[in-house]
Enzyme design. Structure first.
Site: not given
Length: 347
Positions: A12, A14-16, A131, A158, A215, A226, A230
Protein backbone atom coordinates in the site's frame (compact mmCIF):
# COMPACT_ATOMS: atom_id res chain seq x y z
CA UNK A 1 26.46 5.65 14.11
CA UNK A 2 24.19 2.99 12.63
CA UNK A 3 24.37 -0.19 14.70
CA UNK A 4 21.45 -2.01 13.10
CA UNK A 5 19.52 -1.84 9.87
CA UNK A 6 15.90 -2.88 9.45
CA UNK A 7 14.80 -3.82 5.95
CA UNK A 8 11.16 -2.99 5.32
CA UNK A 9 8.62 -3.96 2.67
CA UNK A 10 5.22 -2.29 2.44
CA UNK A 11 1.82 -3.17 0.98
CA UNK A 12 0.00 0.00 0.00
CA UNK A 13 1.14 3.50 -0.88
CA UNK A 14 -1.94 5.63 -0.33
CA UNK A 15 -2.16 8.70 1.90
CA UNK A 16 -0.88 6.88 5.00
CA UNK A 17 1.96 5.17 3.15
CA UNK A 18 3.04 8.42 1.50
CA UNK A 19 3.02 10.37 4.77
CA UNK A 20 4.83 7.56 6.60
CA UNK A 21 7.49 7.54 3.88
CA UNK A 22 7.96 11.28 4.30
CA UNK A 23 8.23 10.72 8.04
CA UNK A 24 11.01 8.19 7.49
CA UNK A 25 12.94 10.81 5.51
CA UNK A 26 12.28 13.50 8.11
CA UNK A 27 13.41 11.24 10.96
CA UNK A 28 16.31 9.52 9.17
CA UNK A 29 19.04 11.42 11.02
CA UNK A 30 17.32 11.06 14.41
CA UNK A 31 16.88 7.32 13.92
CA UNK A 32 20.54 6.95 12.97
CA UNK A 33 22.07 9.21 15.64
CA UNK A 34 19.72 8.66 18.59
CA UNK A 35 18.73 5.04 18.04
CA UNK A 36 21.62 3.70 15.96
CA UNK A 37 19.15 2.40 13.41
CA UNK A 38 18.92 2.65 9.64
CA UNK A 39 15.75 1.88 7.71
CA UNK A 40 15.95 0.42 4.21
CA UNK A 41 12.68 0.09 2.31
CA UNK A 42 13.34 -2.80 -0.07
CA UNK A 43 9.85 -3.21 -1.53
CA UNK A 44 6.56 -1.34 -2.01
CA UNK A 45 3.61 -3.08 -3.65
CA UNK A 46 0.26 -1.52 -4.61
CA UNK A 47 -2.76 -2.64 -6.60
CA UNK A 48 -2.98 0.50 -8.75
CA UNK A 49 0.50 2.05 -8.80
CA UNK A 50 2.69 -1.00 -9.37
CA UNK A 51 5.56 -2.57 -7.44
CA UNK A 52 9.06 -1.31 -6.72
CA UNK A 53 11.82 -3.52 -5.27
CA UNK A 54 15.54 -3.18 -4.60
CA UNK A 55 17.37 -5.31 -1.98
CA UNK A 56 19.84 -2.46 -1.42
CA UNK A 57 17.02 -0.05 -0.60
CA UNK A 58 14.65 2.08 -2.68
CA UNK A 59 15.11 5.81 -3.18
CA UNK A 60 12.23 7.09 -1.04
CA UNK A 61 12.45 10.61 -2.43
CA UNK A 62 12.08 9.22 -5.94
CA UNK A 63 9.02 7.19 -4.86
CA UNK A 64 7.37 10.33 -3.53
CA UNK A 65 8.13 12.30 -6.69
CA UNK A 66 6.74 9.53 -8.92
CA UNK A 67 3.60 9.34 -6.82
CA UNK A 68 3.08 13.11 -6.91
CA UNK A 69 3.86 13.63 -10.59
CA UNK A 70 2.54 10.42 -12.15
CA UNK A 71 0.10 9.09 -9.56
CA UNK A 72 1.89 5.74 -9.91
CA UNK A 73 5.35 4.20 -10.02
CA UNK A 74 7.33 4.74 -13.22
CA UNK A 75 7.33 1.48 -15.19
CA UNK A 76 10.58 2.57 -16.87
CA UNK A 77 12.42 2.86 -13.56
CA UNK A 78 15.01 0.08 -13.02
CA UNK A 79 13.45 -0.84 -9.65
CA UNK A 80 9.97 -1.32 -11.14
CA UNK A 81 8.88 -4.99 -11.09
CA UNK A 82 6.21 -5.92 -13.58
CA UNK A 83 3.53 -8.41 -12.58
CA UNK A 84 4.57 -8.69 -8.92
CA UNK A 85 1.80 -8.86 -6.33
CA UNK A 86 2.06 -8.46 -2.56
CA UNK A 87 2.64 -12.18 -1.96
CA UNK A 88 5.49 -12.10 -4.44
CA UNK A 89 6.99 -9.01 -2.85
CA UNK A 90 6.88 -10.54 0.64
CA UNK A 91 8.78 -13.55 -0.66
CA UNK A 92 11.33 -11.63 -2.75
CA UNK A 93 11.98 -8.34 -0.91
CA UNK A 94 14.37 -9.80 1.67
CA UNK A 95 12.79 -7.70 4.40
CA UNK A 96 12.85 -7.99 8.20
CA UNK A 97 9.58 -6.08 8.63
CA UNK A 98 6.32 -6.10 6.68
CA UNK A 99 4.15 -2.97 6.96
CA UNK A 100 0.58 -3.69 5.90
CA UNK A 101 -1.35 -0.61 4.71
CA UNK A 102 -3.92 -2.14 2.36
CA UNK A 103 -7.61 -1.21 2.23
CA UNK A 104 -9.98 -2.63 4.85
CA UNK A 105 -12.16 -5.54 3.78
CA UNK A 106 -14.95 -5.52 6.36
CA UNK A 107 -16.36 -8.86 5.16
CA UNK A 108 -13.43 -11.10 6.06
CA UNK A 109 -10.24 -9.11 6.77
CA UNK A 110 -8.66 -10.40 3.56
CA UNK A 111 -6.30 -10.20 1.79
CA UNK A 112 -4.54 -8.38 4.63
CA UNK A 113 -4.73 -11.35 7.00
CA UNK A 114 -3.16 -13.63 4.37
CA UNK A 115 -0.36 -11.12 3.79
CA UNK A 116 0.35 -11.09 7.52
CA UNK A 117 0.38 -14.89 7.72
CA UNK A 118 2.85 -15.01 4.85
CA UNK A 119 5.07 -12.38 6.44
CA UNK A 120 5.32 -14.42 9.65
CA UNK A 121 6.07 -17.54 7.60
CA UNK A 122 8.93 -15.60 5.96
CA UNK A 123 10.40 -14.57 9.31
CA UNK A 124 9.20 -10.97 9.38
CA UNK A 125 7.84 -8.77 12.11
CA UNK A 126 4.53 -7.12 11.15
CA UNK A 127 3.07 -3.64 11.58
CA UNK A 128 -0.45 -3.10 10.24
CA UNK A 129 -2.80 -0.14 10.01
CA UNK A 130 -5.62 -2.44 8.89
CA UNK A 131 -8.24 -3.26 11.52
CA UNK A 132 -9.73 -6.13 9.48
CA UNK A 133 -7.28 -8.87 10.50
CA UNK A 134 -7.64 -8.04 14.21
CA UNK A 135 -11.42 -7.95 13.91
CA UNK A 136 -11.62 -11.32 12.13
CA UNK A 137 -8.70 -13.48 13.26
CA UNK A 138 -6.61 -11.73 15.93
CA UNK A 139 -6.12 -14.81 18.08
CA UNK A 140 -4.80 -16.86 15.15
CA UNK A 141 -2.39 -14.11 14.03
CA UNK A 142 -1.17 -13.51 17.57
CA UNK A 143 -0.44 -17.24 17.92
CA UNK A 144 1.44 -17.28 14.61
CA UNK A 145 3.53 -14.28 15.70
CA UNK A 146 4.42 -15.92 19.00
CA UNK A 147 5.33 -19.21 17.30
CA UNK A 148 7.60 -17.35 14.88
CA UNK A 149 9.12 -15.21 17.65
CA UNK A 150 8.03 -12.06 15.82
CA UNK A 151 6.30 -8.80 16.76
CA UNK A 152 2.70 -8.13 15.69
CA UNK A 153 1.98 -4.41 16.10
CA UNK A 154 -1.21 -2.49 15.22
CA UNK A 155 -1.34 0.86 17.06
CA UNK A 156 -2.91 2.66 14.08
CA UNK A 157 -6.04 0.52 13.74
CA UNK A 158 -8.11 2.59 16.21
CA UNK A 159 -7.85 6.36 16.79
CA UNK A 160 -4.95 6.88 14.38
CA UNK A 161 -1.81 7.71 16.38
CA UNK A 162 -3.39 7.87 19.83
CA UNK A 163 -1.58 5.34 22.09
CA UNK A 164 -4.58 3.10 22.70
CA UNK A 165 -2.74 -0.21 22.81
CA UNK A 166 0.56 1.15 24.09
CA UNK A 167 -1.25 2.77 27.00
CA UNK A 168 -3.21 -0.38 27.77
CA UNK A 169 -0.07 -2.51 27.53
CA UNK A 170 2.27 -0.30 29.55
CA UNK A 171 -0.03 1.94 31.58
CA UNK A 172 -2.76 -0.45 32.68
CA UNK A 173 -0.66 -3.42 33.74
CA UNK A 174 -2.47 -5.68 36.19
CA UNK A 175 -5.89 -4.33 35.23
CA UNK A 176 -8.76 -6.32 33.80
CA UNK A 177 -10.72 -4.31 31.25
CA UNK A 178 -14.39 -4.73 32.04
CA UNK A 179 -15.83 -2.51 29.30
CA UNK A 180 -14.96 -0.05 26.55
CA UNK A 181 -17.08 2.84 25.31
CA UNK A 182 -16.15 5.43 22.75
CA UNK A 183 -16.59 7.60 19.68
CA UNK A 184 -14.41 5.88 17.11
CA UNK A 185 -15.60 7.17 13.74
CA UNK A 186 -14.73 10.74 12.75
CA UNK A 187 -17.21 10.98 9.88
CA UNK A 188 -20.29 10.15 11.93
CA UNK A 189 -19.19 12.36 14.81
CA UNK A 190 -18.83 15.28 12.41
CA UNK A 191 -22.23 14.52 10.83
CA UNK A 192 -23.95 14.60 14.22
CA UNK A 193 -22.34 17.96 14.93
CA UNK A 194 -23.71 19.32 11.64
CA UNK A 195 -27.18 17.94 12.45
CA UNK A 196 -27.00 19.68 15.81
CA UNK A 197 -26.47 22.94 13.91
CA UNK A 198 -29.70 22.29 11.99
CA UNK A 199 -28.26 20.71 8.85
CA UNK A 200 -29.38 17.52 7.15
CA UNK A 201 -27.60 14.22 6.63
CA UNK A 202 -26.90 14.66 2.91
CA UNK A 203 -25.35 18.11 3.34
CA UNK A 204 -23.32 16.95 6.34
CA UNK A 205 -21.92 14.03 4.33
CA UNK A 206 -21.12 16.34 1.41
CA UNK A 207 -19.23 18.72 3.72
CA UNK A 208 -17.26 15.84 5.27
CA UNK A 209 -16.34 14.72 1.76
CA UNK A 210 -15.32 18.26 0.80
CA UNK A 211 -13.02 18.33 3.84
CA UNK A 212 -11.58 15.01 2.60
CA UNK A 213 -12.09 12.82 5.64
CA UNK A 214 -15.26 11.07 4.43
CA UNK A 215 -15.05 8.48 1.68
CA UNK A 216 -16.77 8.92 -1.69
CA UNK A 217 -19.06 6.11 -0.45
CA UNK A 218 -19.56 6.85 3.27
CA UNK A 219 -21.93 3.94 3.88
CA UNK A 220 -19.42 1.87 5.86
CA UNK A 221 -19.13 4.77 8.33
CA UNK A 222 -22.82 5.73 8.44
CA UNK A 223 -24.08 2.15 8.65
CA UNK A 224 -21.68 1.41 11.50
CA UNK A 225 -19.40 -1.22 9.97
CA UNK A 226 -16.22 0.80 10.40
CA UNK A 227 -17.12 1.16 14.07
CA UNK A 228 -18.00 -2.53 14.26
CA UNK A 229 -14.55 -3.52 12.98
CA UNK A 230 -12.88 -1.15 15.44
CA UNK A 231 -14.77 -2.19 18.57
CA UNK A 232 -14.38 -5.85 17.60
CA UNK A 233 -10.62 -5.43 17.16
CA UNK A 234 -10.40 -3.59 20.49
CA UNK A 235 -12.37 -6.27 22.30
CA UNK A 236 -10.36 -9.10 20.73
CA UNK A 237 -7.04 -7.51 21.67
CA UNK A 238 -7.86 -6.01 25.07
CA UNK A 239 -10.63 -8.30 26.35
CA UNK A 240 -9.80 -11.63 24.67
CA UNK A 241 -13.27 -11.56 23.10
CA UNK A 242 -12.56 -13.83 20.10
CA UNK A 243 -15.47 -12.32 18.14
CA UNK A 244 -15.97 -11.04 14.58
CA UNK A 245 -17.87 -8.01 13.21
CA UNK A 246 -20.82 -10.36 12.61
CA UNK A 247 -21.21 -10.53 16.40
CA UNK A 248 -21.64 -6.75 16.78
CA UNK A 249 -25.11 -5.30 17.30
CA UNK A 250 -25.10 -2.49 14.71
CA UNK A 251 -27.68 0.26 14.17
CA UNK A 252 -27.16 2.69 11.28
CA UNK A 253 -26.91 6.43 11.85
CA UNK A 254 -28.94 6.99 8.67
CA UNK A 255 -32.20 6.97 10.60
CA UNK A 256 -31.14 9.87 12.85
CA UNK A 257 -32.41 13.30 11.78
CA UNK A 258 -31.81 16.90 12.83
CA UNK A 259 -35.20 16.74 14.55
CA UNK A 260 -34.02 13.79 16.65
CA UNK A 261 -30.89 15.69 17.61
CA UNK A 262 -32.90 18.80 18.51
CA UNK A 263 -35.37 16.79 20.59
CA UNK A 264 -32.52 15.20 22.51
CA UNK A 265 -31.07 18.65 23.20
CA UNK A 266 -34.31 19.93 24.69
CA UNK A 267 -34.16 17.01 27.11
CA UNK A 268 -30.59 17.74 28.20
CA UNK A 269 -29.00 15.13 25.98
CA UNK A 270 -26.78 14.88 22.92
CA UNK A 271 -26.89 12.04 20.39
CA UNK A 272 -23.53 10.37 19.84
CA UNK A 273 -22.64 7.33 17.73
CA UNK A 274 -21.21 5.02 20.37
CA UNK A 275 -19.09 1.90 20.01
CA UNK A 276 -19.28 -0.28 23.09
CA UNK A 277 -17.90 -3.53 24.49
CA UNK A 278 -19.13 -4.94 27.80
CA UNK A 279 -18.16 -8.08 29.65
CA UNK A 280 -21.30 -9.90 30.81
CA UNK A 281 -21.63 -11.74 34.11
CA UNK A 282 -20.92 -15.06 32.38
CA UNK A 283 -17.61 -13.72 31.01
CA UNK A 284 -18.79 -13.27 27.43
CA UNK A 285 -18.31 -9.92 25.68
CA UNK A 286 -21.19 -8.00 24.09
CA UNK A 287 -20.44 -5.51 21.29
CA UNK A 288 -22.57 -2.69 19.90
CA UNK A 289 -22.45 0.32 17.57
CA UNK A 290 -25.48 2.59 17.76
CA UNK A 291 -26.72 6.17 18.21
CA UNK A 292 -27.28 6.89 21.89
CA UNK A 293 -28.67 9.78 23.86
CA UNK A 294 -26.08 10.88 26.39
CA UNK A 295 -26.68 13.45 29.15
CA UNK A 296 -24.69 16.65 28.69
CA UNK A 297 -22.44 15.77 31.64
CA UNK A 298 -21.30 12.53 29.97
CA UNK A 299 -17.61 13.00 29.07
CA UNK A 300 -18.22 11.81 25.51
CA UNK A 301 -20.65 14.69 24.90
CA UNK A 302 -17.76 17.15 24.70
CA UNK A 303 -16.04 15.22 21.90
CA UNK A 304 -16.94 17.11 18.72
CA UNK A 305 -15.86 17.59 15.13
CA UNK A 306 -13.49 14.92 13.79
CA UNK A 307 -12.28 14.01 17.27
CA UNK A 308 -12.40 10.53 18.78
CA UNK A 309 -12.40 9.23 22.33
CA UNK A 310 -12.30 5.96 24.20
CA UNK A 311 -13.13 5.21 27.84
CA UNK A 312 -11.55 2.17 29.48
CA UNK A 313 -13.52 0.71 32.42
CA UNK A 314 -11.09 -1.29 34.56
CA UNK A 315 -11.25 -3.27 37.78
CA UNK A 316 -8.36 -1.46 39.49
CA UNK A 317 -7.72 1.90 37.79
CA UNK A 318 -11.37 2.83 37.39
CA UNK A 319 -12.32 4.86 34.31
CA UNK A 320 -9.56 6.11 32.03
CA UNK A 321 -10.42 8.31 29.03
CA UNK A 322 -8.24 8.91 25.98
CA UNK A 323 -9.11 11.72 23.51
CA UNK A 324 -7.69 12.47 20.07
CA UNK A 325 -8.66 15.93 18.82
CA UNK A 326 -9.24 16.52 15.10
CA UNK A 327 -6.46 14.27 13.74
CA UNK A 328 -5.06 14.50 10.22
CA UNK A 329 -2.98 12.13 8.13
CA UNK A 330 0.19 12.85 10.14
CA UNK A 331 -1.37 11.30 13.25
CA UNK A 332 -2.23 8.14 11.30
CA UNK A 333 1.30 7.93 9.90
CA UNK A 334 2.65 8.51 13.40
CA UNK A 335 0.75 5.45 14.62
CA UNK A 336 2.75 3.33 12.16
CA UNK A 337 5.95 5.15 13.14
CA UNK A 338 5.30 4.56 16.85
CA UNK A 339 5.06 0.82 16.16
CA UNK A 340 8.38 1.07 14.30
CA UNK A 341 9.88 2.75 17.35
CA UNK A 342 8.58 -0.08 19.55
CA UNK A 343 10.26 -2.57 17.24
CA UNK A 344 13.55 -0.64 17.19
CA UNK A 345 13.66 -0.36 20.98
CA UNK A 346 13.03 -4.09 21.35
CA UNK A 347 15.77 -5.12 18.91
Amino acid sequence: MTKKTIKVCMAGFGNVGVRFTRLLLEKERELREDYGCGILVTGVCTRSKGTMMNPRGLDLGALLIMNEELGRFDSEHPDFVSGCDTHGMITAAGADLFIELSTLSIGDGEPAASYIREAFANGMDVITANKGPEAWCFDELKTLAEAAGKKFLYETIVMDGAPVFNMARAGLRGNRILALRGILNSTTNFILGELEKGGNLADAVAEAQRLQFAEADPSMDIDGWDGAAKICALANILMDARLTPKDVKVKSLAGTSAADVKAAGTEGCRIKYICGARRADDGSVELSVEPRRLPFDDPLCSVGGRSSALIFYTDLAGEIMLIERDPDILQTAYGVYSDLMTLIEDK
